[in-house]
Design a protein around this motif. Structure first.
Motif, PDB file in Angstrom:
ATOM      1  N   ALA A  46       0.833  -1.206   0.000  1.00 63.19           N
ATOM      2  CA  ALA A  46       0.000   0.000   0.000  1.00 63.19           C
ATOM      3  C   ALA A  46       0.867   1.255   0.000  1.00 63.19           C
ATOM      4  O   ALA A  46       0.599   2.213  -0.738  1.00 63.19           O
ATOM      5  CB  ALA A  46      -0.941  -0.005   1.204  1.00 63.19           C
ATOM      6  N   LEU A  47       1.899   1.250   0.807  1.00 61.78           N
ATOM      7  CA  LEU A  47       2.799   2.399   0.876  1.00 61.78           C
ATOM      8  C   LEU A  47       3.527   2.624  -0.450  1.00 61.78           C
ATOM      9  O   LEU A  47       3.586   3.754  -0.958  1.00 61.78           O
ATOM     10  CB  LEU A  47       3.801   2.201   2.013  1.00 61.78           C
ATOM     11  N   ALA A  48       4.048   1.551  -1.019  1.00 59.13           N
ATOM     12  CA  ALA A  48       4.805   1.672  -2.273  1.00 59.13           C
ATOM     13  C   ALA A  48       3.914   2.122  -3.426  1.00 59.13           C
ATOM     14  O   ALA A  48       4.295   3.007  -4.202  1.00 59.13           O
ATOM     15  CB  ALA A  48       5.470   0.336  -2.607  1.00 59.13           C
ATOM     16  N   THR A  49       2.729   1.544  -3.545  1.00 64.64           N
ATOM     17  CA  THR A  49       1.867   1.925  -4.671  1.00 64.64           C
ATOM     18  C   THR A  49       1.276   3.321  -4.486  1.00 64.64           C
ATOM     19  O   THR A  49       1.160   4.068  -5.450  1.00 64.64           O
ATOM     20  CB  THR A  49       0.744   0.893  -4.872  1.00 64.64           C
ATOM     21  N   ALA A  50       0.926   3.684  -3.258  1.00 62.71           N
ATOM     22  CA  ALA A  50       0.379   5.027  -3.033  1.00 62.71           C
ATOM     23  C   ALA A  50       1.430   6.098  -3.325  1.00 62.71           C
ATOM     24  O   ALA A  50       1.142   7.102  -3.991  1.00 62.71           O
ATOM     25  CB  ALA A  50      -0.130   5.155  -1.602  1.00 62.71           C
ATOM     26  N   SER A  51       2.646   5.888  -2.851  1.00 63.45           N
ATOM     27  CA  SER A  51       3.688   6.886  -3.117  1.00 63.45           C
ATOM     28  C   SER A  51       4.098   6.879  -4.582  1.00 63.45           C
ATOM     29  O   SER A  51       4.403   7.929  -5.151  1.00 63.45           O
ATOM     30  CB  SER A  51       4.901   6.648  -2.209  1.00 63.45           C
ATOM     31  N   SER A  52       4.072   5.735  -5.229  1.00 63.48           N
ATOM     32  CA  SER A  52       4.407   5.669  -6.651  1.00 63.48           C
ATOM     33  C   SER A  52       3.370   6.378  -7.506  1.00 63.48           C
ATOM     34  O   SER A  52       3.702   6.945  -8.555  1.00 63.48           O
ATOM     35  CB  SER A  52       4.523   4.209  -7.105  1.00 63.48           C
ATOM     36  N   THR A  53       2.122   6.374  -7.061  1.00 66.76           N
ATOM     37  CA  THR A  53       1.074   7.093  -7.791  1.00 66.76           C
ATOM     38  C   THR A  53       1.378   8.585  -7.827  1.00 66.76           C
ATOM     39  O   THR A  53       1.276   9.237  -8.875  1.00 66.76           O
ATOM     40  CB  THR A  53      -0.301   6.856  -7.128  1.00 66.76           C
ATOM     41  N   VAL A  54       1.784   9.114  -6.703  1.00 69.20           N
ATOM     42  CA  VAL A  54       2.104  10.543  -6.621  1.00 69.20           C
ATOM     43  C   VAL A  54       3.312  10.866  -7.498  1.00 69.20           C
ATOM     44  O   VAL A  54       3.328  11.865  -8.238  1.00 69.20           O
ATOM     45  CB  VAL A  54       2.349  10.954  -5.153  1.00 69.20           C
ATOM     46  N   VAL A  55       4.327  10.017  -7.427  1.00 70.83           N
ATOM     47  CA  VAL A  55       5.529  10.244  -8.235  1.00 70.83           C
ATOM     48  C   VAL A  55       5.190  10.152  -9.720  1.00 70.83           C
ATOM     49  O   VAL A  55       5.620  10.994 -10.523  1.00 70.83           O
ATOM     50  CB  VAL A  55       6.643   9.235  -7.857  1.00 70.83           C
ATOM     51  N   SER A  60       4.440  13.303 -14.857  1.00 69.67           N
ATOM     52  CA  SER A  60       3.579  13.315 -16.043  1.00 69.67           C
ATOM     53  C   SER A  60       3.642  11.998 -16.802  1.00 69.67           C
ATOM     54  O   SER A  60       3.727  11.967 -18.033  1.00 69.67           O
ATOM     55  CB  SER A  60       3.937  14.483 -16.971  1.00 69.67           C
ATOM     56  N   ALA A  61       3.578  10.902 -16.056  1.00 69.75           N
ATOM     57  CA  ALA A  61       3.550   9.572 -16.676  1.00 69.75           C
ATOM     58  C   ALA A  61       2.233   9.417 -17.415  1.00 69.75           C
ATOM     59  O   ALA A  61       1.266  10.137 -17.152  1.00 69.75           O
ATOM     60  CB  ALA A  61       3.682   8.500 -15.598  1.00 69.75           C
ATOM     61  N   PRO A  62       2.187   8.497 -18.362  1.00 68.48           N
ATOM     62  CA  PRO A  62       0.922   8.276 -19.075  1.00 68.48           C
ATOM     63  C   PRO A  62      -0.211   7.974 -18.094  1.00 68.48           C
ATOM     64  O   PRO A  62       0.003   7.351 -17.041  1.00 68.48           O
ATOM     65  CB  PRO A  62       1.214   7.060 -19.957  1.00 68.48           C
ATOM     66  N   ALA A  63      -1.389   8.407 -18.457  1.00 74.10           N
ATOM     67  CA  ALA A  63      -2.546   8.255 -17.581  1.00 74.10           C
ATOM     68  C   ALA A  63      -2.791   6.783 -17.241  1.00 74.10           C
ATOM     69  O   ALA A  63      -3.147   6.450 -16.108  1.00 74.10           O
ATOM     70  CB  ALA A  63      -3.788   8.863 -18.220  1.00 74.10           C
ATOM     71  N   TRP A  64      -2.606   5.882 -18.192  1.00 72.98           N
ATOM     72  CA  TRP A  64      -2.863   4.465 -17.948  1.00 72.98           C
ATOM     73  C   TRP A  64      -1.912   3.917 -16.874  1.00 72.98           C
ATOM     74  O   TRP A  64      -2.297   3.092 -16.071  1.00 72.98           O
ATOM     75  CB  TRP A  64      -2.772   3.632 -19.238  1.00 72.98           C
ATOM     76  N   LEU A  65      -0.650   4.411 -16.875  1.00 74.58           N
ATOM     77  CA  LEU A  65       0.320   3.945 -15.888  1.00 74.58           C
ATOM     78  C   LEU A  65      -0.031   4.460 -14.486  1.00 74.58           C
ATOM     79  O   LEU A  65      -0.009   3.710 -13.507  1.00 74.58           O
ATOM     80  CB  LEU A  65       1.735   4.381 -16.272  1.00 74.58           C
TER      81      LEU A  65
END
Length: 158
Positions: A46-55, A60-65
């Protein structure tokens, strides 16, 4: 916490109450260790995916990513809520420690003092641990679930 198969080998032991307590102790140890691993996995996920979403959004990563990573965060959050590995870990650790102490007290008695009274105290400790585990489990389930019908003893829902 469920047991996979009923354990009855303790009945044939020279000291069945001690064997029962040790079987229960081994069960709580397995559940505690498994729940601790799952708890760490879900929390780190949860921590890794939540923080990766913000990064990902900041770069400006693709919206799908970004959506895929955010979906992972949502998945880990759901996993945490559905299976409750954190509370299960705490409950199993508490049960294990209480039972471990009772077994140690019994085993520290000289063999000739392990009479019916001592066996009764150990059996009572095993039963208290089971009762407390069940009580806490029911309490946790009642806190996390909402009633589907009228509240017992309360007014009917509109």
């Amino acid at each position: 916490m469920r047991r996979r198969t009923p354990y009855t080998d303790w009945l044939n032991s020279p000291d069945p109450v001690l064997a029962l307590a040790q079987a229960e102790l081994a069960f709580y140890e397995r559940v505690r260790n498994s729940s601790r691993r799952w708890y760490r996995l879900t929390e780190l996920g949860a921590l890794a995916t939540a923080s990766s979403t913000v990064v990902a959004a900041g770069l400006s990563a693709p919206a799908w990513l970004t959506a895929l990573i955010a979906g992972g965060a949502l998945f880990f959050t759901g996993l945490r809520q559905v299976f409750g590995h954190g509370p299960r870990y705490v409950l199993a650790a508490q049960s294990h420690e209480t039972l471990r102490r009772a077994v140690n007290r019994y085993r520290l008695l000289p063999a000739d003092e392990r009479d019916e009274r001592a066996r009764g105290e150990l059996l009572a400790a095993v039963e208290r641990v089971g009762d407390e585990e069940l009580r806490q489990w029911v309490e946790q389930r009642n806190q996390t679930s909402s009633p589907l019908g009228p509240t017992p003893g309360g007014p009917p829902l509109p």
